[in-house]
Design an enzyme around this catalytic site. Structure first.
Site, PDB file in Angstrom:
ATOM      1  N   GLU A   1       4.551   0.269   7.123  1.00  0.00           N
ATOM      2  CA  GLU A   1       4.985  -0.549   8.257  1.00  0.00           C
ATOM      3  C   GLU A   1       6.510  -0.497   8.438  1.00  0.00           C
ATOM      4  O   GLU A   1       7.020  -0.752   9.521  1.00  0.00           O
ATOM      5  CB  GLU A   1       4.521  -2.005   8.070  1.00  0.00           C
ATOM      6  CG  GLU A   1       4.649  -2.845   9.332  1.00  0.00           C
ATOM      7  CD  GLU A   1       4.198  -4.293   9.148  1.00  0.00           C
ATOM      8  OE1 GLU A   1       3.570  -4.590   8.122  1.00  0.00           O
ATOM      9  OE2 GLU A   1       4.478  -5.117  10.031  1.00  0.00           O
TER      10      GLU A   1
ATOM     11  N   HIS B   1      -1.327 -10.678  17.279  1.00  0.00           N
ATOM     12  CA  HIS B   1      -2.754 -10.577  16.971  1.00  0.00           C
ATOM     13  C   HIS B   1      -3.519 -11.682  17.681  1.00  0.00           C
ATOM     14  O   HIS B   1      -3.129 -12.836  17.620  1.00  0.00           O
ATOM     15  CB  HIS B   1      -2.952 -10.678  15.457  1.00  0.00           C
ATOM     16  CG  HIS B   1      -4.293 -10.221  15.012  1.00  0.00           C
ATOM     17  ND1 HIS B   1      -5.429 -10.919  15.308  1.00  0.00           N
ATOM     18  CD2 HIS B   1      -4.681  -9.134  14.312  1.00  0.00           C
ATOM     19  CE1 HIS B   1      -6.475 -10.273  14.793  1.00  0.00           C
ATOM     20  NE2 HIS B   1      -6.036  -9.191  14.187  1.00  0.00           N
TER      21      HIS B   1
ATOM     22  N   ARG C   1      -5.816  -5.215  20.650  1.00  0.00           N
ATOM     23  CA  ARG C   1      -5.194  -6.494  20.340  1.00  0.00           C
ATOM     24  C   ARG C   1      -4.238  -6.977  21.419  1.00  0.00           C
ATOM     25  O   ARG C   1      -4.231  -8.161  21.761  1.00  0.00           O
ATOM     26  CB  ARG C   1      -4.445  -6.371  19.025  1.00  0.00           C
ATOM     27  CG  ARG C   1      -5.393  -6.165  17.876  1.00  0.00           C
ATOM     28  CD  ARG C   1      -4.670  -5.948  16.577  1.00  0.00           C
ATOM     29  NE  ARG C   1      -5.655  -5.911  15.493  1.00  0.00           N
ATOM     30  CZ  ARG C   1      -5.344  -5.651  14.241  1.00  0.00           C
ATOM     31  NH1 ARG C   1      -4.093  -5.412  13.896  1.00  0.00           N
ATOM     32  NH2 ARG C   1      -6.275  -5.654  13.320  1.00  0.00           N
TER      33      ARG C   1
ATOM     34  N   LEU D   1       0.824  -1.209   0.000  1.00  0.00           N
ATOM     35  CA  LEU D   1       0.000   0.000   0.000  1.00  0.00           C
ATOM     36  C   LEU D   1       0.858   1.259   0.000  1.00  0.00           C
ATOM     37  O   LEU D   1       0.630   2.181  -0.766  1.00  0.00           O
ATOM     38  CB  LEU D   1      -0.915   0.003   1.212  1.00  0.00           C
ATOM     39  CG  LEU D   1      -2.097  -0.945   1.122  1.00  0.00           C
ATOM     40  CD1 LEU D   1      -2.969  -0.807   2.352  1.00  0.00           C
ATOM     41  CD2 LEU D   1      -2.911  -0.671  -0.121  1.00  0.00           C
ATOM     42  N   ALA D   2       1.882   1.302   0.878  1.00  0.00           N
ATOM     43  CA  ALA D   2       2.704   2.506   0.962  1.00  0.00           C
ATOM     44  C   ALA D   2       3.499   2.691  -0.333  1.00  0.00           C
ATOM     45  O   ALA D   2       3.497   3.773  -0.926  1.00  0.00           O
ATOM     46  CB  ALA D   2       3.635   2.420   2.160  1.00  0.00           C
ATOM     47  N   GLY D   3       4.161   1.637  -0.779  1.00  0.00           N
ATOM     48  CA  GLY D   3       5.033   1.749  -1.944  1.00  0.00           C
ATOM     49  C   GLY D   3       4.278   2.033  -3.227  1.00  0.00           C
ATOM     50  O   GLY D   3       4.633   2.925  -4.005  1.00  0.00           O
TER      51      GLY D   3
END
Lengths: 658, 222, 255
Positions: A446, A266, A330, A43-45
């Site tokens: 991340e 998680h 979490r 997503l970031a890249g």
């Protein structure tokens, strides 16, 4: 070296606007001359590469997979948060900001988090415009659901495949720029080092994983969007290929590593079934909206879950945390599960699992449906059938996945779940502009440490990745590149490129020439076991010290006894993996070091020495209200730098979900 | 987009198959309808009248050109697509279980079509050529019914015709609904209906065609 | 769930690289638990191969939870093996029994050349997306997400088409090596949404032109793709693709 986070002056909710208003700009003609490398296409890249390409920069994007569409963001299930307040339930940018800082147990940088909350709404707009098919209500408007750690419904989702849909949106934007010639895509390429010239990041050495040859690539700035390092634990919900190598190489070239010990475990994953296990599968946190978590009240109860009557079940989250119940954050949920299992109340063959039960939700939905469709005095079976349909629509793909893996039908018998490593809040230290301590080297998503503190709230990873890529880096990168317009492209025949490539190749040959006896996988497993046992859900001084010794030993063993088949100059996944595991081993040591240094419990980091009487985590703000930024000074040598955290708005209190 | 580009693209070529397919489906209704006149058992009087009309009416003869054009286009496209599709998988699987995911006849349109082509050569040489020769040589009107009786008196010819009809059935059974899918029609409500109509159509047409040689051979009609 | 152990014979396609000719190798694998995933079974075999000084089998895999689309094996004559709506990584060994022989081949398609062993090059899919599988909206241009309500049915259908993971099982399984399900899914997703409408025509024409260039075969409506698709993408998307192409091809003014 003093760490300067470059947080803009002014009031919290004006900082980002002010920054954008005063940031240096690069004119379009100059953008065409400036080159940017993006490593990683999650997503970031993907969003960064696409957005920078749109702006006119010359972008090169790299991913180790066969296509940018496969990055592990694709596996995110539950959703993405945004302070849209479409549900009119009192949400706002401030609340999202507040929840995120609090959820992160006051170890995040307020200014970054506020910016994240501000741009969150634009992300949803952007994604919808790209054709991301979010779930909708019958009126045609977007639907929301709630997630752990919050009391509003602000999570946007696309069934249990939100990450997939968002990534495919970013991927399509990226491919559009590839078609337009603004981005050049290098698939099946792995970054193996950063090239620094005069102290600035000026390019990378990448290896073509198909023919094994190394390549030199120049850029005016390098963006690392290479994800997290959860695979240091061997078993995690990360993809098999997820690795720390890009970030680690940057770390060794001078980028500080922030809060490496902050790992998110998680709570709802499918438990380990045996030694053969290669990875763990997450069951989305959204399931906790409707599922109730319980264990038998009696130790070592071997009855079938459906045979255990209601009064003999311990809904321990509802019991311990009545305010949030099954929706506690979490870290809290994970530790509670571990506590029950350690006490001997666990279920399943390994006794390392708890139940996640949908019976009540199915019946509740069933009764509503029966009412809606006007079926008077429907019998239990009919209600169950109707309710099952509702649950199926919400979580169908997750239930199917569970059944494929375990062979059990979760509509009829409760799921068995257990916590597993999922996300790493730690990462490369970055300032407000997402720049690492190496000028021209940035870390997004991340891969950086910035926004989630010591614990990430559900549905916030997707938000952060896209915020960094779509809405932050296009501004902050310009601020740096505006001063670089006089730097023309540096030839890759420059000494720094030749030297760095030589080092990379020497390391590859060294690995190949060990020709030992043990497989890469076996080393990875050993490392994972050390990390999980001693630097996992609960940590203590003695264990961490032991772990550091063991890891150092393992490192030695690795470099003298690993066996890598095949050749360098060919498609050789074992060699790729060996390089990654070697880096994980070094990272593991640093994580333990960081965990040892932080003698407090906060978020996902639980030090047994620091807990309240009833076993809750106890933070120590007087001594540990800082970001630990580690500088590497060579083999197993680190210096700790501290970025003090000050909280102007969200005053730290002991988190309570009771 | 030029016309050439449109009709040589993969989907454009599918359209040709689909359009001509539906055209041929319509033709078969007329063909079967007229030929069924023999079942009136009036010594072929009605049938010959219809045949005479079809071969002497200029509109029909004009449509006939269209029919042949469509037929040839269907055959050429079909063959060329089959060969092109073969090229898309240069190395075959060593072990393949296509029956797990699709029906044999849907995968066999090329072979069924080739069988039909062979059948057609025989069929045209039996009936079409003589009719045309008679038409243009100006001899007395050709008695098509007589010719049918003659041709179908031979047992192996009847068997070959039955083989042709069976091939036709499977070809139509898949082709009917496939043509609609190709032309972009797939609808939760209408597709099941199309499939049913297709099945009924293929059954009726093929039963009628099969009965003709059999009935004549066994002299149920004369 | 009852579990059991089994001994198997694996027949695997081995091919050093794109240039070399491949062949099948046979390997016995013993003591495999029914709880393992198929890829974990291959892991076990690979570990053994490495320990014996042989080269492990190269195969593509990443997320191992059925969503990244990287795994791609033709197992016992079926793309992704015997289970329906399933990827190779989610196939578990309880699908087999003691004594079975399992044949594993790479995807076979002219447009997916073999890289090594079971690994193929699917970049042709990326190039098809580059030809038009997107909505041309630059970052920052978007209107409020709720400004355009979308019929829930259309949104749901778009989602179901968008669920495609790009694994290539449709191509691998189609007797014609056709990529129409993949292309149809993307064209459908964007055609169903109002956001995709402005580029509808050029998108479908360009994507099909690229698809043809890559050497994929042509759809003959056997629907094998739908049956083997791990995400159950419907062939109604191919019909929609055809309809979109027909409309665009006949109405576009561009030459």
């Amino acid at each position: 070296m003093a760490l300067d986070a470059k947080i803009p002056k002014g009031e919290m909710d004006k900082k980002w606007t002010d920054y954008k208003g005063h940031v240096k700009l690069v004119n379009p003609a100059n953008k065409r001359k400036l080159e940017v490398i993006v490593v990683g296409t999650g997503l970031a890249g993907a969003s960064a590469a696409a957005s920078l390409g749109e702006l006119g920069y010359k972008v090169k994007a790299f991913c180790f997979q066969d296509s940018p569409r496969r990055a592990h963001s694709i596996a995110a299930q539950g959703g993405i948060n945004a302070a849209k307040n479409y549900q009119n339930d009192g949400d706002s940018v401030f609340r999202l900001f507040y929840d995120t800082v609090k959820g992160g147990d006051y170890r995040a940088r307020e200014a970054n988090v506020h910016r994240l909350a501000e741009v969150s709404t634009s992300i949803i707009d952007q994604c919808v415009a790209q054709g991301v098919p979010f779930a909708r209500e019958y009126g045609g408007l977007l639907s929301n659901r709630s997630f752990g750690g919050t009391q509003v419904q602000r999570t946007f989702y696309a069934a249990g495949q939100t990450g997939q849909q968002l990534l495919l949106g970013a991927y399509s934007a990226l491919e559009r720029q590839v078609a337009l010639g603004n981005v050049k895509m290098y698939s099946r390429h792995e970054m193996l080092d950063i090239v620094k010239i005069d102290g600035k990041a000026r390019g990378i050495i990448a290896r073509n994983l198909v023919n094994g040859k190394t390549e030199r690539h120049f850029a005016h700035a390098v963006l690392l969007c290479s994800g997290g390092y959860g695979n240091v634990f061997y078993l995690s919900t990360n993809a098999m290929g997820s690795n720390v190598t890009a970030a680690w190489k940057a770390h060794k070239k001078g980028a500080f590593f922030g809060n490496p010990c902050f790992t998110q475990i998680h709570p709802t994953c499918i438990p380990v079934s045996g030694d053969h296990q290669s990875k763990l599968t997450l069951m989305s946190e959204s399931l906790r909206n409707d599922g109730r978590i319980w264990v038998p009240k009696q130790k070592n109860d071997n009855r079938k879950p459906t045979d255990i009557p209601e009064e003999e079940r311990d809904y321990y989250l509802e019991r311990r945390y009545p305010a949030f119940g099954n929706l506690v954050p979490r870290d809290v949920a994970s530790r509670a599960a571990k506590e029950r299992c350690d006490e001997g109340y666990g279920v399943g063959t390994t006794k390392m699992a708890v139940y996640l039960d949908f019976k009540d939700a199915i019946m509740r939905y069933g009764r509503t449906e029966a009412g809606k469709t006007g079926i008077a005095n429907a019998d239990e079976n009919k209600i169950f059938e109707l309710g099952k349909q509702v649950v199926e629509e919400k979580y169908g793909n997750l239930f199917e996945m569970y059944e494929k893996i375990t062979g059990e039908n979760p509509y009829l018998t409760p799921m068995r779940i257990y916590p597993a490593v999922h996300y790493t809040m730690g990462g490369l230290w970055v300032d407000y502009e997402l720049q690492t301590t190496v000028p021209g080297l940035y870390a997004l998503g991340e891969a950086n440490f910035s926004d989630h503190g010591a614990n990430r709230l559900g549905a916030s990873a997707l938000m952060q990745g896209l915020a960094d890529g779509y809405f932050v880096i296009p501004y902050t990168l310009g601020n740096y590149l505006a001063d670089e317009i006089r730097t023309s492209s540096i030839s890759t025949d420059h000494d720094a490129f030749i030297q760095t490539e030589k080092e990379v190749n020497e390391r590859l040959s060294k690995l190949m020439n060990i020709k030992g006896k043990q497989t890469v996988e076996s080393f990875h497993k050993k490392l994972g076991k050390i990390m999980w046992d001693k630097c996992g859900m609960a940590r203590n001084e003695q264990g961490l010290k032991q772990a550091i010794d063991e890891i150092r030993q393992l490192k030695q063993e690795f470099w003298s006894d690993v066996r890598i088949p095949g050749e360098i100059n060919e498609f050789n996944p074992e060699l790729d993996k060996a390089g990654r595991v070697a880096d994980f081993i070094e990272l593991g040591e640093l994580m333990c070091l960081d965990a040892l240094d932080r003698n407090e419990s906060c978020g996902g980091h639980f030090r047994e020495e620091s807990q309240t009487e009833d076993g809750e985590a106890k933070r120590d703000d007087d001594n540990f209200s800082y970001v630990a930024a580690w500088q590497n000074n060579g083999d197993s040598q680190w210096t700790l730098h501290k970025e003090g955290l000050s909280f102007e708005i969200v005053k730290p209190t002991q988190r309570s979900y009771k | 987009m030029t016309w050439k580009h449109f009709f040589t693209s993969s989907i454009g070529r599918k359209f040709i198959m689909g359009f001509t397919g539906i055209f041929l489906i319509l033709f078969l209704i007329i063909h079967a309808g007229i030929n069924s006149c023999i079942f009136l058992n009036d010594h072929g009087v009605t049938f010959n009248k219809m045949a005479h009309f079809m071969s002497h009416n200029w509109i029909m003869r004009f449509l006939e050109i269209g029919l042949f054009a469509g037929l040839i286009a269907h055959i050429i496209q079909g063959l060329s697509l089959t060969f092109q599709n073969k090229k898309a998988r240069p190395v075959e699987y060593y072990f393949n279980q296509p029956s797990k995911n699709s029906k044999w006849y849907s995968r066999s349109m090329g072979i069924l079509g080739t069988l039909l082509l062979l059948f057609l050569v025989m069929h045209l040489s039996h009936f079409y050529v003589d009719t045309k020769v008679a038409l243009y040589s100006g001899d007395k009107p050709h008695d098509l019914f007589d010719e049918m009786k003659e041709v179908f008196s031979i047992k192996w010819v009847v068997i070959l015709y039955l083989v042709g009809v069976v091939s036709l059935f499977w070809h139509l059974y898949h082709g009917f609904q496939s043509a609609f899918q190709t032309l972009g029609i797939n609808h939760k409500r209408y597709t099941p209906l199309i499939k049913t109509i297709g099945t009924v159509y293929a059954l009726i047409i093929c039963i009628l065609f099969a009965l003709m040689p059999v009935a004549i051979h066994l002299q149920w009609i004369n | 769930m009852e579990h059991y152990n089994m001994n198997l014979t694996l027949k695997v396609w081995r091919q050093k690289n794109n240039q070399s000719k491949g062949k099948f190798e046979t390997y016995p694998v013993n003591n495999i638990s029914s709880e393992m995933s198929f890829l974990e079974m291959i892991d076990v075999l690979n570990e053994k191969l490495i320990e014996e000084g042989n080269e492990p089998i190269a195969f593509d895999h990443d997320c191992r939870e059925g969503i990244c689309g990287m795994c791609s094996m033709f197992i016992n004559g079926q793309a992704h093996g015997p289970w329906q709506q399933n990827t190779t990584c989610q196939l578990h060994m309880r699908a087999f029994k003691d004594g079975d022989t399992i044949v594993v081949e790479p995807w076979r398609s002219a447009a997916f050349p073999v890289v090594k062993d079971l690994v193929v090059d699917r970049s042709s899919f990326d190039r098809i997306i580059q030809a038009g599988g997107y909505i041309s909206v630059n970052t920052g241009n978007a209107v409020d997400a709720n400004a355009i309500p979308i019929d829930k049915k259309d949104a749901d259908d778009a989602f179901m088409a968008a669920a495609c993971i790009g694994c290539g099982a449709c191509v691998a399984t189609c007797k014609n090596g056709s990529a129409m399900l993949f292309v149809g899914a993307k064209v459908s997703q964007l055609a169903l949404l109002p956001q995709g409408a402005p580029e509808k025509e050029s998108r479908v024409l360009n994507m099909i032109a690229q698809m043809d260039k890559e050497g994929f075969g042509n759809c003959t409506n056997t629907y094998a793709c739908e049956a083997e698709c791990p995400k159950g993408i419907s062939v109604s998307n191919i019909a929609r693709l055809n309809a979109e192409y027909l409309k665009a091809g006949l109405t576009t003014e561009e030459k």
